[in-house]
Design a protein around this motif. Sequence first.
Motif, mmCIF file in Angstrom:
data_model
loop_
_atom_site.group_PDB
_atom_site.id
_atom_site.type_symbol
_atom_site.label_atom_id
_atom_site.label_comp_id
_atom_site.label_asym_id
_atom_site.label_seq_id
_atom_site.Cartn_x
_atom_site.Cartn_y
_atom_site.Cartn_z
ATOM 1 N N LEU A 99 0.838 -1.203 0.000
ATOM 2 C CA LEU A 99 0.000 0.000 0.000
ATOM 3 C C LEU A 99 0.869 1.248 0.000
ATOM 4 O O LEU A 99 1.842 1.346 0.745
ATOM 5 C CB LEU A 99 -0.922 -0.008 1.223
ATOM 6 C CG LEU A 99 -1.994 -1.107 1.268
ATOM 7 C CD1 LEU A 99 -2.766 -1.037 2.581
ATOM 8 C CD2 LEU A 99 -2.950 -0.970 0.093
ATOM 9 N N ALA A 100 0.488 2.201 -0.840
ATOM 10 C CA ALA A 100 1.258 3.445 -0.950
ATOM 11 C C ALA A 100 0.839 4.418 0.148
ATOM 12 O O ALA A 100 -0.357 4.572 0.418
ATOM 13 C CB ALA A 100 1.048 4.086 -2.321
ATOM 14 N N PRO A 101 1.793 5.096 0.797
ATOM 15 C CA PRO A 101 1.424 6.108 1.800
ATOM 16 C C PRO A 101 0.617 7.226 1.153
ATOM 17 O O PRO A 101 0.928 7.702 0.069
ATOM 18 C CB PRO A 101 2.782 6.601 2.313
ATOM 19 C CG PRO A 101 3.764 5.509 1.974
ATOM 20 C CD PRO A 101 3.250 4.903 0.691
ATOM 21 N N ARG A 152 -2.118 3.285 4.675
ATOM 22 C CA ARG A 152 -1.073 2.277 4.919
ATOM 23 C C ARG A 152 -0.876 2.115 6.422
ATOM 24 O O ARG A 152 -0.683 3.087 7.141
ATOM 25 C CB ARG A 152 0.232 2.724 4.272
ATOM 26 C CG ARG A 152 1.328 1.665 4.257
ATOM 27 C CD ARG A 152 2.489 2.177 3.431
ATOM 28 N NE ARG A 152 3.480 1.146 3.171
ATOM 29 C CZ ARG A 152 4.574 0.967 3.906
ATOM 30 N NH1 ARG A 152 4.802 1.759 4.935
ATOM 31 N NH2 ARG A 152 5.436 0.019 3.591
ATOM 32 N N PRO A 153 -0.944 0.890 6.937
ATOM 33 C CA PRO A 153 -0.814 0.708 8.389
ATOM 34 C C PRO A 153 0.564 1.129 8.883
ATOM 35 O O PRO A 153 1.570 1.002 8.189
ATOM 36 C CB PRO A 153 -1.050 -0.795 8.572
ATOM 37 C CG PRO A 153 -1.754 -1.250 7.336
ATOM 38 C CD PRO A 153 -1.246 -0.368 6.237
#
Length: 519
Positions: free
Chosen positions: A201-203, A209-210
């Motif tokens: 996941l991209a910030p 994003r976790p």
Amino acid sequence: MDMFEDSPAPPGNQPEYTVSELSGAVKRVIEGEFGLVRVRGEVGRVSRPASGHLYFDLKDDRSVIAAISWKGQAAKMQVRPEEGMEVVATGRMTTFPGQSKYQLIVDDVAPAGAGALMAMLEKRRAALQAEGLFDPARKQPIPYLPQVIGVITSPSGAVIRDILHRLRDRFPRHVLIWPVAVQGQSCAAEVAAAIRGFNALAPGGPIPRPDLLIVARGGGSLEDLWGFNEEIVVRAAAASRIPLISAVGHETDTTLIDHAADLRAPTPTAAAELAVPVRMELLATLDALSARLSRAIAQGAANRGQRLRDLGRALPRLDSLLAQPSQRLDLWSGRLGGALGMAAARKRAAFERAARLRPETLLALIAGKRGELQARAQRLSDRAAVALERKHSQMDKWASRLDPALTRLLTTAARDIARDRDRLTALDSRLQAAPARRLADLAARLEQIDRTRQTLGYRETLKRGFAVMRGDGHVVTSKAAAERSATLEVEFADGRLALGGRPAKKGRSEGGRDQGSLF
């Protein structure tokens, strides 16, 4: 006949088999006697070719059996056979006629007891530790207060409810749940895919994003927790760029993912407690720190005020500090008037000496300036002559280059004109010939279309034995239309033939037929 000539041996009572018949008979006997068997033994050599099939040996202290697990069967195995393992293989016996050997087609493999499973686990742990996947130096610190927490577990178990309840009690956070199977054949692949998916996941994207991952599962046997001992899960946990907490099993359960994770929690509930602090305790600590800060500021201001007052008492009085400067100011003020008068007198005398100028001095000054001006004018004239001469030489150089360049330009232009004239002549020739060629092509095409028309026309059809029936001057295509027509005419290839018209209706004859006829 020679008495020593070899003669064939007399045939016996034994039947003769071909090689394939004998191999097939042996195959049927073995498969019939050993339809489904369970074999216990030690795994020998293991081969995994590119086809995906699995070839290995099962052996004991005296014998060896070749074993094969096809690609689909190998993919369903929860435990993959490794060299040196003691296993119980379930499958069926068959033969391989191409090499005259028997073999075991394995459907499933199970470790021969917990001891074998623990031995394989210890061997895998040592291999992964040798690669540095369990090195404490590579572990990441757990964030103190993560904004988003990713939880990888089963969505239907009690584990996720315990984690969410504990997070809600301690410090509510945004939680993303990635549902996976926590037991069975698909457990390892799904858990590894979930860890990699959260890391991908991209910030700042549509899905946050976790900041922290929790891999959780309740307690169970060693076989139930085996998916978290698989190498694919351990490598995914070690490669995670997001800090990861492992909470698999109860406090006494240990899996390989616990060694690769950045932090191990004894239970899923403890993982939630390690993930976030208690909000009320944090607020109480913040209030206490704020009170200490206020008291420290007040105490510091009071101490500095007291220190300032103490230093102020040690300073001398203002009158004593300003006495000597005031005295010097009075002394300099008394001297200032006389000093100004003397300075003005000196300036006035200097001005009067400069103002007494004679005409001879002015003429000499003018003559000197005129000579200086003439000298500068001469130098300027010389420099202008040198510059003009330099420009003339440059002009001559460029003029010498201009004639060859002009000649080359004219030659190139003449060559281009000649080439374009030739092209124009060729294009004109093509233009002259194009209408005639186009007309010839159109005439040939028209002739071809006319031949097609003649070939497909109805007159050519008549020549092949067909005829056209007309009634009252119109083409008749049905029996009913022919009966309604007053006159009939048949057209053949060589002419037309008129037929009789529609007869008048009369009664039936004795034979039951109509008296009238079209012909």
